[in-house]
Motif scaffolding. Structure first.
Motif, short mmCIF file in Angstrom:
data_model
loop_
_atom_site.label_atom_id
_atom_site.label_comp_id
_atom_site.label_asym_id
_atom_site.label_seq_id
_atom_site.Cartn_x
_atom_site.Cartn_y
_atom_site.Cartn_z
N PHE A 1 0.84 -1.20 0.00
CA PHE A 1 0.00 0.00 0.00
C PHE A 1 0.88 1.25 0.00
O PHE A 1 1.97 1.25 0.57
CB PHE A 1 -0.93 0.01 1.21
CG PHE A 1 -2.14 -0.87 1.06
CD1 PHE A 1 -3.39 -0.32 0.84
CD2 PHE A 1 -2.03 -2.26 1.13
CE1 PHE A 1 -4.51 -1.12 0.68
CE2 PHE A 1 -3.14 -3.07 0.99
CZ PHE A 1 -4.39 -2.51 0.76
N LYS B 1 -10.39 9.05 -1.70
CA LYS B 1 -9.73 7.74 -1.83
C LYS B 1 -10.39 6.92 -2.93
O LYS B 1 -9.73 6.11 -3.59
CB LYS B 1 -9.68 7.00 -0.50
CG LYS B 1 -10.99 6.53 0.07
CD LYS B 1 -10.70 5.81 1.39
CE LYS B 1 -11.96 5.26 2.04
NZ LYS B 1 -11.65 4.52 3.29
N ARG C 1 -3.73 0.47 -4.29
CA ARG C 1 -3.65 0.20 -2.84
C ARG C 1 -3.20 1.48 -2.14
O ARG C 1 -2.03 1.86 -2.20
CB ARG C 1 -2.69 -0.95 -2.53
CG ARG C 1 -3.14 -2.29 -3.10
CD ARG C 1 -2.31 -3.44 -2.59
NE ARG C 1 -2.69 -4.68 -3.25
CZ ARG C 1 -2.21 -5.88 -2.92
NH1 ARG C 1 -1.30 -5.98 -1.95
NH2 ARG C 1 -2.61 -6.95 -3.57
N PHE D 1 -3.38 3.99 1.47
CA PHE D 1 -3.73 4.17 2.88
C PHE D 1 -3.26 5.55 3.30
O PHE D 1 -2.48 6.21 2.62
CB PHE D 1 -3.10 3.07 3.76
CG PHE D 1 -1.68 3.36 4.20
CD1 PHE D 1 -1.42 3.85 5.48
CD2 PHE D 1 -0.61 3.14 3.34
CE1 PHE D 1 -0.12 4.11 5.89
CE2 PHE D 1 0.69 3.39 3.74
CZ PHE D 1 0.94 3.88 5.02
N ASP E 1 -6.98 5.03 7.19
CA ASP E 1 -7.85 5.02 6.02
C ASP E 1 -7.25 4.12 4.96
O ASP E 1 -6.06 4.26 4.62
CB ASP E 1 -8.00 6.46 5.51
CG ASP E 1 -9.27 6.66 4.74
OD1 ASP E 1 -10.34 6.35 5.29
OD2 ASP E 1 -9.19 7.14 3.60
N VAL E 2 -8.05 3.20 4.43
CA VAL E 2 -7.55 2.18 3.52
C VAL E 2 -8.50 2.02 2.35
O VAL E 2 -9.73 2.02 2.54
CB VAL E 2 -7.40 0.82 4.24
CG1 VAL E 2 -6.91 -0.26 3.27
CG2 VAL E 2 -6.44 0.94 5.42
N GLU E 3 -7.97 1.85 1.14
CA GLU E 3 -8.79 1.57 -0.04
C GLU E 3 -7.96 0.74 -1.01
O GLU E 3 -6.74 0.92 -1.12
CB GLU E 3 -9.25 2.87 -0.70
CG GLU E 3 -10.42 2.72 -1.64
CD GLU E 3 -11.77 2.63 -0.92
OE1 GLU E 3 -12.79 2.42 -1.59
OE2 GLU E 3 -11.79 2.80 0.32
N ALA E 4 -8.63 -0.16 -1.72
CA ALA E 4 -7.93 -1.01 -2.69
C ALA E 4 -8.86 -1.34 -3.84
O ALA E 4 -10.08 -1.37 -3.70
CB ALA E 4 -7.43 -2.29 -2.03
N ILE F 1 -10.20 -7.44 1.83
CA ILE F 1 -10.06 -6.36 2.81
C ILE F 1 -9.99 -6.94 4.21
O ILE F 1 -9.12 -6.55 5.02
CB ILE F 1 -11.23 -5.37 2.69
CG1 ILE F 1 -11.28 -4.73 1.29
CG2 ILE F 1 -11.12 -4.29 3.76
CD1 ILE F 1 -10.12 -3.87 0.95
N GLY G 1 -16.25 -0.30 7.00
CA GLY G 1 -15.83 -0.28 5.62
C GLY G 1 -16.87 -0.91 4.73
O GLY G 1 -17.92 -1.36 5.19
N HIS H 1 -13.89 -1.59 -6.24
CA HIS H 1 -12.97 -1.21 -5.17
C HIS H 1 -13.70 -1.19 -3.83
O HIS H 1 -14.93 -1.17 -3.77
CB HIS H 1 -12.31 0.14 -5.44
CG HIS H 1 -13.28 1.28 -5.56
ND1 HIS H 1 -14.03 1.53 -6.70
CD2 HIS H 1 -13.63 2.28 -4.69
CE1 HIS H 1 -14.78 2.60 -6.53
NE2 HIS H 1 -14.56 3.08 -5.31
N GLY I 1 -12.85 -0.59 0.79
CA GLY I 1 -11.87 -0.22 1.81
C GLY I 1 -12.48 -0.22 3.18
O GLY I 1 -13.56 -0.78 3.42
#
Length: 601
Positions: free
Chosen positions: A172, A213, A223, A225, A248-251, A259, A491, A533, A535
């Motif tokens: 990430f 994001k 990826r 964060f 904060d996370v997103e993929a 996730i 999420g 996507h 997150g």
């Protein structure tokens, strides 16, 4: 070169709390704050403090020069001093101190800076009573000298460092998103910032980096964060602040399992740093199941206590309360507590107060005894009903009857209150849970719809046909992480189709003009070719709070706000004068009421 971790600088040789018997014979220069002084008439003992701990320093005429003797005699608590001398074994070791085997025999004492008499005492041990929290927040610079607060902030640092190392390790990239942005509805009021460059126009501080994001996913950062600062202008409580930090996370090109798997690895790593336990994989439970079994979407699974459904067993008893509840489509549910009959009527009434505070009209209860039973519900129960309940002598039953929307939160409150009243043992010390498949919508109280999480949640494929006919029944790919009864984060898999996203906005009551004004830039991005996507975002403050074992977020934040949304130490917020308002193109339409507590500013 000296070890930077030892605390060695141009002004000192070491941290105070690092010294042990292995250092005996070393000549050192040390520095810190006078934590305590003891004058034994000829001998003076100073407890010096820095963030690493305490060290005893002995000052005496046989080894300390006359100038230093006079300087030491004039020292007061919290003065900043430097001392030089030789590390010796203490004649009276203190096993409660990490440095309790040794002391520094000071040949030289220098006061670097005097301190005014502290407005509040600096905490010295568990036997000392703390001043009120308001007073401590007014003098936060002194309160932050407490070892507990310093340990909490060091733990916070170590956890954030672990986040960055872990996320980097799994590919990430940390990307910073804007702090000055556009107002978007995310469930709370925005903090707005006037622009002097563009009079009459305003930025907003972000409630989260959610839209940015998602746009980063469309841009190809698959990826992402961020350790993100977020802001919400809302009422404060023990687990909420106006400004907060989230992981904060997103993929991209992911499903729910991706996730959850990554984030379980993150939590296991953070738990290891904090000395907690996080065995993976974490159990999962749908929202419907969690509400049915525990009455809550954030159940505390350190106890295995679950709600029982006794609608069949008790639906036919000759009791108006239960009969009317069932006739209206409700259920009869509650808890059986083996041995719980030891609670007094007063204790049971205290548990009932928690049910009423959660919205229930009351609580039914019964105790099973050798000669039948006692309690308001027991007189409607014959032997067949007792058997249907699985009752044994000494059992306590706490029961709520009615619609699940009323009884579920009440039973959740009853569960927590009864666990405390009965002092029930925990089944485990660390309980993790993913709650999944949340409703996409909830009723807004005015006959309309509101997003259950936020308006970007991807509905399940089989829920799409419900959106127009029965939207409250639609479930989506949303998930929460719960730790010991606290929601650490939420999420979802996001909507990546612009047409579906527009449809959701319309169901939420937004006009096409409102959609364009508030979310046009997101829809433009989605239409540019958005990958599937998803997150998650975790509250960093809550994570530190839970791992530190403290009751308030204010104990893991350096300069927190009060529940009245004030920063007492620095005196914020403040009123602006007419000239300052005019420079921003602002004017107050009415003079605010006088501040009832001007000192709070």
């Amino acid at each position: 070169m000296t070890d930077p971790g030892s605390g060695s600088t141009a002004l000192r040789s070491s941290y105070l709390g690092r010294l042990t018997a292995a250092d005996v014979g070393r000549t050192l220069r040390l520095a810190g704050w006078v934590h305590r002084r003891r004058d034994l008439g000829g001998l003076l003992f100073l407890d010096l403090r820095d963030r690493s701990g305490l060290l005893q320093v002995s000052v005496g005429p046989d080894w300390t020069d006359e100038t230093s003797l006079a300087a030491a005699d004039a020292l007061g608590n919290e003065d900043v001093v430097a001392v030089e001398g030789v590390v010796e074994l203490r004649p009276d070791p203190n096993p409660e101190l990490a440095t309790g085997e040794v002391e520094l025999r000071a040949t030289c004492v220098e006061r670097l800076n005097p301190a005014e008499t502290p407005a509040i005492p600096v905490y010295r041990g568990p036997e000392d009573e703390l001043p009120s929290e308001e007073l401590r927040l007014r003098h936060r610079v002194l309160d932050l000298r407490r070892p507990e607060l310093q340990e909490n902030l060091v733990l916070r640092h170590r956890l954030i460092l672990a986040v960055r190392n872990y996320m980097d390790r799994i590919g990430f990239v940390e990307v910073e998103t804007p702090i000055l942005t556009k107002p978007t509805p995310e469930g709370a009021r925005d903090f707005v910032v006037p622009s002097s460059v563009h009079p009459g126009e305003f930025f907003a501080l972000p409630q989260s980096p959610q839209i940015y994001k998602q746009i980063l996913m469309v841009a190809g950062f698959d990826r992402y964060f961020q350790i993100a600062r977020c802001f919400r202008d809302e009422a404060l409580r023990a687990d909420r602040q106006l400004e907060f930090t989230q992981i904060d996370v997103e993929a991209s090109f992911v499903g729910v399992d991706d996730i959850l798997h990554w984030m379980e690895g993150l939590m296991a790593e953070l738990a290891d740093v904090a000395g907690a336990s996080a065995p993976v994989p974490f159990p999962r439970m749908t929202w419907d199941e969690s509400m049915d079994r525990f009455g809550s979407d954030r159940p505390d699974l350190r106890w295995d206590l679950e709600i029982s459904d006794w609608t069949t067993a008790l639906g036919a008893i000759d009791f108006r309360v239960t009969q009317s509840a069932v006739a209206a489509g409700g259920r009869i549910r509650g808890f059986r507590f083996p041995g719980g009959a030891r609670l007094s009527r007063k204790q049971i009434e205290a548990v009932e107060v928690s049910a009423k505070a959660a919205g229930a009209p009351g609580l039914l209860w019964a105790k099973r005894s050798e000669d039948g039973g006692s309690g308001p519900l027991s007189r409607f129960l014959d032997e067949a009903e007792w058997e249907a309940l699985g009752a044994e002598v000494g059992d306590l039953f706490l029961v709520a009857a009615g619609d699940d929307g009323v009884t579920s939160p009440a039973l959740d409150a009853v569960r927590a209150a009864a666990i405390q009243a009965l002092d029930l043992p925990r089944a485990r010390e660390d309980a993790w849970l993913w709650v999944t498949d949340f409703p996409v919508f909830e009723a807004d109280g005015d006959g309309g719809l509101a997003p259950n999480h936020h308006p970007f949640v991807q509905p399940h494929d089989d829920a799409l046909e419900l959106l127009d006919g029965d939207p409250l029944a639609a479930r989506g790919d949303a998930y929460d992480l719960v730790y010991n009864g606290t929601e650490l984060g939420s999420g979802s898999i996001r909507i990546h189709d612009a047409a579906l996203q527009r449809r959701i906005f319309r169901l939420l009551g937004l006009s096409d003009d409102e959609i364009e004004m508030k979310f046009g830039f997101l829809l433009t991005a989605l239409a540019a070719g958005a990958p599937p996507h998803g997150g998650v975002a975790f509250g960093m403050d809550r994570i530190v709070q839970r791992f530190a074992g403290v009751s308030s977020l204010r104990d893991v934040i350096a300069f927190p706000k009060t529940t009245a949304a004030r920063a007492l130490f620095e005196g914020a917020p403040v009123r602006l004068g007419a000239a300052e308002l005019d420079a921003l193109g602002l004017a107050l339409t009415a003079r605010p009421d006088p501040d009832p507590d001007p000192e709070s500013r």
